[in-house]
Every structure is written in C-alpha cells, then in structure tokens.
Design an enzyme around this catalytic site. Structure first.
Site, PDB file in Angstrom:
ATOM      1  N   GLU A   1       0.735  -1.071   0.091  1.00 34.23           N
ATOM      2  CA  GLU A   1      -0.241  -0.067  -0.159  1.00 34.23           C
ATOM      3  C   GLU A   1       0.929   1.321   0.031  1.00 34.23           C
ATOM      4  OE1 GLU A   1      -1.453   1.846   3.402  1.00 34.23           O
ATOM      5  OE2 GLU A   1      -1.210   0.152   4.865  1.00 34.23           O
TER       6      GLU A   1
ATOM      7  N   LYS B   1      -3.682  -1.590  15.746  1.00 37.28           N
ATOM      8  CA  LYS B   1      -3.072  -0.758  16.551  1.00 37.28           C
ATOM      9  C   LYS B   1      -3.988  -0.511  17.830  1.00 37.28           C
ATOM     10  CE  LYS B   1       0.404   2.256  14.549  1.00 37.28           C
ATOM     11  NZ  LYS B   1       0.248   2.456  13.268  1.00 37.28           N
TER      12      LYS B   1
HETATM   13  N1  PSU Z   1      -3.297   1.683  10.746  1.00 38.27           N
HETATM   14  C1  PSU Z   1      -1.532   1.602  10.784  1.00 38.27           C
HETATM   15  N2  PSU Z   1      -1.011   2.189   9.966  1.00 38.27           N
HETATM   16  C2  PSU Z   1      -1.673   2.986   8.965  1.00 38.27           C
HETATM   17  C3  PSU Z   1      -2.886   2.781   8.526  1.00 38.27           C
HETATM   18  C4  PSU Z   1      -3.602   2.252   9.530  1.00 38.27           C
HETATM   19  O1  PSU Z   1      -1.372   1.336  11.857  1.00 38.27           O
HETATM   20  O2  PSU Z   1      -0.670   3.660   8.077  1.00 38.27           O
HETATM   21  C5  PSU Z   1      -3.435   3.435   7.503  1.00 38.27           C
HETATM   22  C6  PSU Z   1      -3.918   2.294   6.176  1.00 38.27           C
HETATM   23  O3  PSU Z   1      -3.638   2.573   4.900  1.00 38.27           O
HETATM   24  C7  PSU Z   1      -5.214   1.897   6.617  1.00 38.27           C
HETATM   25  C8  PSU Z   1      -5.848   3.290   7.006  1.00 38.27           C
HETATM   26  O4  PSU Z   1      -5.839   1.107   5.695  1.00 38.27           O
HETATM   27  O5  PSU Z   1      -4.772   3.872   7.688  1.00 38.27           O
HETATM   28  C9  PSU Z   1      -6.977   2.973   7.712  1.00 38.27           C
HETATM   29  O6  PSU Z   1      -7.745   4.332   7.545  1.00 38.27           O
HETATM   30  P1  PSU Z   1      -9.206   4.539   8.212  1.00 38.27           P
HETATM   31  O7  PSU Z   1      -9.374   4.195   9.677  1.00 38.27           O
HETATM   32  O8  PSU Z   1      -9.534   6.142   7.958  1.00 38.27           O
HETATM   33  O9  PSU Z   1     -10.142   3.593   7.377  1.00 38.27           O
END
Ligand code: PSU
Ligand code: MN
Length: 305
Positions: free
Chosen positions: A27, A161
């Site tokens: 990604e 996390k």
């Molecule tokens: N969690 C992490 N590091 C990240 C992300 C999530 O520990 O970089 C990023 C990933 O790209 C994940 C996105 O798909 O954040 C999720 O965002 P949201 O909660 O807005 O869906």
C-alpha cells in the site's frame, strides 16, 4: 472504457504477470501518511528488496495522473514520499481521485481493490484499520473491514494498533466471515507489541499452511480476504506501558480537537510518532520488513499450489 485504461503496470510487474512470478501488493498510505520523509521512501525501497530476495515481485500501488499504478518506478515513489498534497484514498475516494487526476495514496481497502483488479492475491502492510474506540456510537469503522469481507486478497499485517478497539474489530471480522490467522502465534498482535490479549482463529505454523488455507477458501468461492497477523520481532517491540500512555494521550487530543472521518487515523498516527520521539518509527519499520518476508513466502507458496 476497459480496465486497461486505468491500470498501469511497472515493467517488472508486467513481466511477472507474463511469466507467472508471484507478486506481492504494497500500500502507499503508509508511505504518504504513515511515515516521515525520508524514512518512508527508504522503508518502501527496502521492503521491495526483501520481497525480491524471496523470489517474488513487489507491486506498490498508488494513484497518479488518473491511473492506478501497480508497481512504482523510483521516481514515482520519490514523488509520493515527498509531496504534501497526496490524498488518502479508500474505496469511497477512488473514483473521484482517478477522475480528477489527483495524486492518491491507497489505504488497505483501496489497495485490496486495486490488487484484485490486477490479479494479485497477497498484500503486505503494517497495520489494518478497524473499529475505532467508541465505534459502536460514532460508527467510525474503517472501510478496510468491509473490504476484507468481500475482496479476495489476503493481508499480512502486524495486527491492529490499540488506537482501535481490537476486541470489536475482531468481532466485526468474525461476523463478516473473515479468517484471522496468527503467523506462528495464537494471539492477535497489537502492532507495536506482540500481544493484544485477544486470540486468533487459527495459529499457522508456516507460510505453506496459510497458502493451503487460502487455496481452499478461494477454491470454494468463499469470497473475501484473510487477515494474517504477524507479530513484530521481539527485539523491536515497544514497551507496552509506554505505548499505552502515548495512545491514551493521542485519543484524548483527538477528542479535544474534534477530529473525525478520514482524518482520525492520520491524526492519531502523527501524534504517536511525535510523542514517542521516533521510537514508534523504528518499530514500524521493523514490523513492515518482517511482514514483507512472510508475505513473500506466502505468495511463493500459493503460486506453487
Ligand atoms: N493503521 C496503521 N498504519 C496505517 C494505517 C492504519 O497502523 O498507516 C492506514 C492504512 O492505510 C489503513 C488506513 O488502511 O490507515 C485506515 O484508515 P481509516 O481508519 O480512515 O479507514
Ligand atoms: Mn474512519
């Protein structure tokens, strides 16, 4: 217009598709929004190298000039890693960012979509999105979870996390029928630490076993992905008390500043990085590299099924 109007493969990925070399998707939100420059580019480059050493081909995915780039050149990687106006692209954002030719970094959800379009089955990242704390009221549930429920791509990660509600995240995945596999562990990892206190459905001993499960799942047309939780190497784990304190502080700050929507996760990640004086970054780099090793092994094993 056909799909070929949108998808652009790097020469390396094009060749891999032709001759049947296993491919691993990566990604780009982690590059544009997850890590600072220049460590973001260094890590992305290193991760690609690890995948090649294992006999697979890396395909970092991003949106550039109205195209879904599957495999980036080093110039494109640098562009993405240095720019400050890169959109965070999840399922919802894909159409607008492509149509308006903006630069976009793909989340887990959007990378899964693009990987599936490109015929790639295995995807390596750091951590997945999930149900945010208080999500039962705010309805802040990452689109990553919906995507895992329907798109046929397996995601290798170091868990989720604890800025998230890990228990609810696992409940959601269970409800939508997404297998959660532990790579040589029976606990779902918590990204910065090996343990979350919550179990996985199956502890897999090897990449081979995971490839077997994926083959059966998709042979049976059980659509959707799989979460493979691979714990951070023990030497690079963070102190659980330290990380808990920093996370609590970041959540408090987000509440005070009324952060919501797609800005929530980047806000929290940025806060953690600043408050830990870079300690989170070191752990983050180590776990992504570790995931690349396991993901490449799974891709190679699956290709031989
Ligand atoms: N969690 C992490 N590091 C990240 C992300 C999530 O520990 O970089 C990023 C990933 O790209 C994940 C996105 O798909 O954040 C999720 O965002 P949201 O909660 O807005 O869906
Ligand atoms: Mn959200």
């Amino acid at each position: 217009m056909s799909l070929t109007n949108y998808l652009v493969y790097s020469p390396e990925v094009e060749e891999a598709k032709k001759v049947g070399t296993p491919i691993v998707a990566l990604e780009s939100t982690i590059i544009a929004h997850g890590m600072p420059y220049p460590q973001n580019i260094e890590t992305a480059t290193k991760v690609e190298e690890i995948i090649r050493e294992k006999g697979a081909v890396p395909a970092t995915i991003a949106i550039i000039d109205g195209k879904i780039k599957v495999g980036l050149t080093s110039d494109e990687l640098t562009l993405l890693g240095r720019a400050s106006d890169v959109e965070k692209v999840s399922r919802r954002d894909l159409s607008a960012v492509l149509a308006m030719k903006r630069m976009g970094a793909t989340t887990v959800a959007a990378t899964m979509i693009c990987a599936e379009l490109a015929g790639i089955k295995i995807f390596v990242t750091g951590g997945i999105g999930g149900v945010h704390r208080g999500g039962q009221e705010t309805m802040d549930v990452s689109a990553d979870l919906q995507e895992l429920a329907k798109t046929n791509v397996a995601v290798v990660c170091a868990g989720a996390k604890s800025i998230l509600d890990i228990e609810l995240t696992l409940e959601y995945l269970e409800t939508y029928g997404v297998p959660v596999i532990g790579y040589q562990t029976d606990e779902f990892p918590a990204f910065y630490t090996q343990s979350s206190g919550f179990g996985v459905d199956v502890a897999a001993k090897s990449a081979e076993e995971i490839a077997d499960m994926l083959k059966v799942k998709w042979d049976l047309n059980l659509s959707g992905g799989m979460v493979i939780g691979n714990p951070v190497p023990s030497g690079d784990e963070m102190d659980p008390i330290l990380i808990k304190g920093i996370i609590d502080e970041a959540l408090e700050a987000a509440k005070k500043e009324k952060i919501s929507g797609k800005g929530t996760t980047p806000f929290l990640l940025d806060r953690l990085k600043n408050k830990s004086n870079g300690a989170t970054l070191k752990t983050n780099i180590s776990l992504v590299e570790n995931n690349a090793r396991v993901g490449a092994d799974i891709a190679v094993a699956l290709q031989n099924k």
